[in-house]
Write a protein that holds these residues in place. Sequence first.
Motif, PDB file in Angstrom:
ATOM      1  N   GLN A 352       0.829  -1.194   0.000  1.00 39.34           N
ATOM      2  CA  GLN A 352       0.000   0.000   0.000  1.00 39.34           C
ATOM      3  C   GLN A 352       0.873   1.256   0.000  1.00 39.34           C
ATOM      4  OE1 GLN A 352      -2.234  -0.792   3.526  1.00 39.34           O
ATOM      5  NE2 GLN A 352      -3.718  -2.139   2.511  1.00 39.34           N
ATOM      6  N   SER A 353       1.906   1.249   0.829  1.00 37.76           N
ATOM      7  CA  SER A 353       2.792   2.414   0.911  1.00 37.76           C
ATOM      8  C   SER A 353       3.539   2.643  -0.391  1.00 37.76           C
ATOM      9  CB  SER A 353       3.801   2.231   2.063  1.00 37.76           C
ATOM     10  OG  SER A 353       3.144   2.198   3.304  1.00 37.76           O
ATOM     11  N   ILE A 354       3.990   1.566  -1.007  1.00 41.99           N
ATOM     12  CA  ILE A 354       4.734   1.688  -2.266  1.00 41.99           C
ATOM     13  C   ILE A 354       3.867   2.330  -3.343  1.00 41.99           C
ATOM     14  CG2 ILE A 354       5.659   0.338  -4.187  1.00 41.99           C
ATOM     15  CD1 ILE A 354       6.824  -1.561  -2.032  1.00 41.99           C
ATOM     16  N   VAL A 355       2.635   1.872  -3.466  1.00 39.45           N
ATOM     17  CA  VAL A 355       1.756   2.423  -4.490  1.00 39.45           C
ATOM     18  C   VAL A 355       1.452   3.886  -4.204  1.00 39.45           C
ATOM     19  CG1 VAL A 355      -0.535   2.279  -5.547  1.00 39.45           C
ATOM     20  CG2 VAL A 355       0.765   0.183  -5.086  1.00 39.45           C
ATOM     21  N   LEU A 356       1.105   4.192  -2.966  1.00 40.90           N
ATOM     22  CA  LEU A 356       0.766   5.571  -2.622  1.00 40.90           C
ATOM     23  C   LEU A 356       1.946   6.519  -2.795  1.00 40.90           C
ATOM     24  CD1 LEU A 356      -1.442   5.044   0.550  1.00 40.90           C
ATOM     25  CD2 LEU A 356      -2.173   5.975  -1.638  1.00 40.90           C
ATOM     26  N   ASP A 357       3.133   6.035  -2.459  1.00 38.72           N
ATOM     27  CA  ASP A 357       4.316   6.897  -2.520  1.00 38.72           C
ATOM     28  C   ASP A 357       4.755   7.206  -3.941  1.00 38.72           C
ATOM     29  OD1 ASP A 357       4.403   7.020   0.199  1.00 38.72           O
ATOM     30  OD2 ASP A 357       5.984   5.527   0.444  1.00 38.72           O
ATOM     31  N   HIS A 358       4.337   6.373  -4.922  1.00 40.50           N
ATOM     32  CA  HIS A 358       4.857   6.552  -6.289  1.00 40.50           C
ATOM     33  C   HIS A 358       3.798   6.849  -7.333  1.00 40.50           C
ATOM     34  CE1 HIS A 358       8.136   4.406  -4.226  1.00 40.50           C
ATOM     35  NE2 HIS A 358       8.897   5.106  -5.012  1.00 40.50           N
ATOM     36  N   LEU A 359       2.549   6.919  -6.935  1.00 46.05           N
ATOM     37  CA  LEU A 359       1.521   7.286  -7.896  1.00 46.05           C
ATOM     38  C   LEU A 359       1.785   8.678  -8.440  1.00 46.05           C
ATOM     39  CD1 LEU A 359      -1.865   6.092  -6.348  1.00 46.05           C
ATOM     40  CD2 LEU A 359      -0.902   5.377  -8.524  1.00 46.05           C
ATOM     41  N   LYS A 360       1.509   8.880  -9.730  1.00 47.27           N
ATOM     42  CA  LYS A 360       1.634  10.204 -10.337  1.00 47.27           C
ATOM     43  C   LYS A 360       0.338  10.962 -10.092  1.00 47.27           C
ATOM     44  CE  LYS A 360       5.062   9.644 -13.978  1.00 47.27           C
ATOM     45  NZ  LYS A 360       5.860  10.789 -13.536  1.00 47.27           N
ATOM     46  N   TRP A 361       0.278  11.613  -8.941  1.00 44.78           N
ATOM     47  CA  TRP A 361      -0.931  12.358  -8.588  1.00 44.78           C
ATOM     48  C   TRP A 361      -1.105  13.555  -9.530  1.00 44.78           C
ATOM     49  CZ3 TRP A 361      -3.912  10.324  -4.788  1.00 44.78           C
ATOM     50  CH2 TRP A 361      -3.304   9.407  -3.929  1.00 44.78           C
ATOM     51  N   ARG A 362      -2.323  13.793  -9.881  1.00 44.32           N
ATOM     52  CA  ARG A 362      -2.588  14.984 -10.687  1.00 44.32           C
ATOM     53  C   ARG A 362      -2.649  16.229  -9.801  1.00 44.32           C
ATOM     54  NH1 ARG A 362      -7.154  12.730 -14.953  1.00 44.32           N
ATOM     55  NH2 ARG A 362      -5.857  11.064 -15.809  1.00 44.32           N
ATOM     56  N   ALA A 363      -2.986  16.017  -8.549  1.00 42.19           N
ATOM     57  CA  ALA A 363      -2.892  17.106  -7.575  1.00 42.19           C
ATOM     58  C   ALA A 363      -1.756  16.755  -6.627  1.00 42.19           C
ATOM     59  CB  ALA A 363      -4.212  17.244  -6.823  1.00 42.19           C
ATOM     60  N   GLY A 364      -1.664  17.469  -5.510  1.00 41.63           N
ATOM     61  CA  GLY A 364      -0.575  17.179  -4.589  1.00 41.63           C
ATOM     62  C   GLY A 364      -0.670  15.768  -4.048  1.00 41.63           C
ATOM     63  N   LYS A 365       0.474  15.133  -3.852  1.00 43.20           N
ATOM     64  CA  LYS A 365       0.501  13.754  -3.358  1.00 43.20           C
ATOM     65  C   LYS A 365       0.014  13.707  -1.905  1.00 43.20           C
ATOM     66  CE  LYS A 365       4.130  11.245  -4.202  1.00 43.20           C
ATOM     67  NZ  LYS A 365       5.479  10.682  -4.066  1.00 43.20           N
ATOM     68  N   VAL A 366      -0.907  12.802  -1.634  1.00 47.21           N
ATOM     69  CA  VAL A 366      -1.409  12.623  -0.273  1.00 47.21           C
ATOM     70  C   VAL A 366      -1.283  11.155   0.073  1.00 47.21           C
ATOM     71  CG1 VAL A 366      -3.394  12.865   1.251  1.00 47.21           C
ATOM     72  CG2 VAL A 366      -3.045  14.504  -0.600  1.00 47.21           C
ATOM     73  N   THR A 367      -0.736  10.850   1.229  1.00 45.97           N
ATOM     74  CA  THR A 367      -0.505   9.448   1.571  1.00 45.97           C
ATOM     75  C   THR A 367      -1.259   9.024   2.823  1.00 45.97           C
ATOM     76  OG1 THR A 367       1.476  10.066   2.802  1.00 45.97           O
ATOM     77  CG2 THR A 367       1.777   9.426   0.509  1.00 45.97           C
ATOM     78  N   SER A 368      -2.152   9.838   3.308  1.00 46.02           N
ATOM     79  CA  SER A 368      -2.926   9.477   4.482  1.00 46.02           C
ATOM     80  C   SER A 368      -3.822   8.286   4.170  1.00 46.02           C
ATOM     81  CB  SER A 368      -3.784  10.665   4.925  1.00 46.02           C
ATOM     82  OG  SER A 368      -4.739  10.255   5.877  1.00 46.02           O
ATOM     83  N   ARG A 369      -3.831   7.288   5.059  1.00 44.72           N
ATOM     84  CA  ARG A 369      -4.671   6.116   4.818  1.00 44.72           C
ATOM     85  C   ARG A 369      -6.153   6.494   4.759  1.00 44.72           C
ATOM     86  NH1 ARG A 369      -0.476   5.316   3.812  1.00 44.72           N
ATOM     87  NH2 ARG A 369       0.943   3.603   4.306  1.00 44.72           N
ATOM     88  N   ALA A 370      -6.564   7.465   5.559  1.00 46.71           N
ATOM     89  CA  ALA A 370      -7.962   7.870   5.575  1.00 46.71           C
ATOM     90  C   ALA A 370      -8.403   8.436   4.239  1.00 46.71           C
ATOM     91  CB  ALA A 370      -8.190   8.893   6.682  1.00 46.71           C
ATOM     92  N   SER A 371      -7.445   8.982   3.491  1.00 45.95           N
ATOM     93  CA  SER A 371      -7.795   9.650   2.231  1.00 45.95           C
ATOM     94  C   SER A 371      -8.143   8.691   1.119  1.00 45.95           C
ATOM     95  CB  SER A 371      -6.645  10.549   1.794  1.00 45.95           C
ATOM     96  OG  SER A 371      -5.564   9.776   1.333  1.00 45.95           O
TER      97      SER A 371
END
Length: 411
Positions: A352-371
């Motif tokens: 989960q962390s790997i995917v969240l940390d490297h996704l090409k977000w179109r807006a600012g990167k957010v890694t909070s699990r709640a999000s």
Amino acid sequence: AIESYLSRQTTTSLGLRARLKEAQFRLLLDSAGVTDGKRAARLLAAGNRDEKVEALDILAKAPVSVTPLIGEALRDVDPLVRERAMDLLLSIGGAAAIPLSVTHLEGDTDPNVAHAAIRGLGMIEGGSSVRALIPYLKSEDEDQVSAALQSLRLLGENARSAKSEVEPCLSHPSWRVRSAALQYIVKTRVTGLDAHVLGLLDDEDSFVRTTAAQAVAVSESGSSNSGRDPFGSSGGEKKFPEKIEAAIVAAVRKHPDLQGPIFRACRDSSRPIPVELLKVFDGAPHEVKLTALEALSPSTELEGRLLEKAAVDPDPDIAAAALRTLAKTSTPNERVRGLLIDALSGTSPEKQSIVLDHLKWRAGKVTSRASWTEAVTVLNGGATSAPARETTGAKDTADDLLSAFGLAESV
């Protein structure tokens, strides 16, 4: 006037001579507007080795008008002082100081002073620097040869004219020199040395082989597209000539550790990875796979399939490396999106962390699990677009994740 007086006096005491020198230096430094010039003048005139070096450090940002004072330091009996003076001469004087440095080195045999000159020449663009560096390529001191090659590398395409002098360095007994010559090829994009580069893919030294892998991808093409999206379209890729591709495949079969470097070199030079190497990827050593997975492109069919297969590998390290690469792609297909969603909704916090940390977000990167919990629930429900939700302001963090998968609602 002071210099003229001192040159005529042979009986002046050392103390008086030092005071007169200090006065001479002070006048020069004051006129040059050097901060702390009074202290620098005193240390240069009567200081020990460390104090003279400290004084030269004070002059690091001085104007070119202090060059006569630097010339004085170049005549010092201590090589450490001369070394620092040579650094300053070239950094302050630039191209205009190159003839002075060359003349000085004709009578100064200290290797550290020569190294200072070699370093400085690598920071001054132009043919004068290249011409001044070329003689060092024939030095019996391998440190000087290696340093000269590194400086030529820093000069980039300006140093292409040194190709014929660099060529023998590819056969030098020292692995450091061979590697530095290859780095020169990588940086300058010089062409016509393919035979030497391909031969070094079979070098006895692993670092030389790795550097040769970088060089082979650029030496034949003379160009690179290093600024492109590393996982973008491969439509502009240029294949290796058959002879070069065969040599690359043979080298990787003999030295499996080359697979990762070759994959990266192909990516950086916009070249497709040879199909024969992709076919034997599954049999590569574990550490080699980890390195190679970072260089595969999800946008090409064969490489994408290898990444997708690796993403569900029972080995957690292999799966993590593949997911990291897949998450970086800006245009994931349905299969890739499914794999990333599975990782986000799975039970492995690491994935989960790997995917969240490297996704090409179109807006600012957010890694909070709640999000992303709500978004993953929607995606797992099989929806092809996000259900209507009331929005009262700016996009929330769930929108960011949905957008990353191309599932954001229209508002």
